[in-house]
Design a protein around this motif. Structure first.
Motif, PDB file in Angstrom:
ATOM      1  N   TYR A  14      -1.294  -4.695   7.181  1.00  0.00           N
ATOM      2  CA  TYR A  14      -0.368  -3.744   6.663  1.00  0.00           C
ATOM      3  C   TYR A  14      -0.458  -3.481   5.216  1.00  0.00           C
ATOM      4  O   TYR A  14      -0.775  -4.300   4.415  1.00  0.00           O
ATOM      5  N   ASP A  48       8.772   4.703   6.297  1.00  0.00           N
ATOM      6  CA  ASP A  48       7.754   5.536   6.209  1.00  0.00           C
ATOM      7  C   ASP A  48       6.596   5.237   5.123  1.00  0.00           C
ATOM      8  O   ASP A  48       5.649   6.039   5.065  1.00  0.00           O
ATOM      9  N   LYS A  49       6.868   4.224   4.337  1.00  0.00           N
ATOM     10  CA  LYS A  49       5.976   3.768   3.433  1.00  0.00           C
ATOM     11  C   LYS A  49       4.878   2.499   3.816  1.00  0.00           C
ATOM     12  O   LYS A  49       4.015   2.195   3.068  1.00  0.00           O
ATOM     13  N   LYS A  51       2.261   1.091   6.680  1.00  0.00           N
ATOM     14  CA  LYS A  51       1.357   1.359   7.625  1.00  0.00           C
ATOM     15  C   LYS A  51       0.866  -0.022   8.217  1.00  0.00           C
ATOM     16  O   LYS A  51       0.114  -0.893   7.555  1.00  0.00           O
ATOM     17  N   THR A  53      -1.977  -1.745  10.992  1.00  0.00           N
ATOM     18  CA  THR A  53      -3.070  -1.604  11.425  1.00  0.00           C
ATOM     19  C   THR A  53      -3.310  -2.816  12.587  1.00  0.00           C
ATOM     20  O   THR A  53      -2.892  -4.142  11.963  1.00  0.00           O
TER      21      THR A  53
END
Length: 135
Positions: A14, A48-49, A51, A53
């Motif tokens: 992340y 929202d900041k 991510k 994977t």
């Protein structure tokens, strides 16, 4: 600043494109159980900041608000990645131990939450503790 991290096996990674909103020790019983330790080091960031994977799983339990708290983890190695409370939809609490080595070294815990569940042998005290989740 920005943050990055991964699970123990590296299958889940992340990034966070923001500085932490709060860094602290979470003494709630659920975090003790999920971490297998006396507390969980949490790094609260804007959801929202962040991510993520890789494939994750989650377990939803009920928080003190009565709303679900989704505990996100790696299904391969079991590392807890974050907890995502429905009661606070704009934030997510990253598990500090999963951050990159450099990011972990730069953390400065500033508070403790859920000290009502703090185990008596945890003697370290920080400024501005909250008996429950801060409002």
């Amino acid at each position: 600043m920005g943050l990055s991290g991964h699970c123990l096996c590296g299958a889940v990674k992340y990034t966070v494109d923001a500085d932490p909103l709060l860094v602290g020790y979470d003494h709630c019983d659920d975090c003790q159980r999920q971490s297998g330790s006396t507390y969980s080091l949490v790094v609260v960031v804007p959801k929202d900041k962040m991510k993520i994977t890789g494939t994750t799983k989650s377990f939803a339990g009920k928080g003190s608000s009565g709303n679900a708290v989704h505990r996100i983890f790696c299904p391969s190695c079991g590392s807890p990645i974050a907890h995502d409370p429905d009661a606070a939809p704009d934030i997510i609490a990253v598990k500090g131990g999963t951050l990159s080595v450099e990011d972990k070294k730069n953390l400065k815990p500033e508070t403790e939450i859920w000290t009502v569940s703090k185990l008596p042998f945890c003697s370290e005290h920080l400024a501005k503790p909250f008996e429950y989740m801060p409002e």
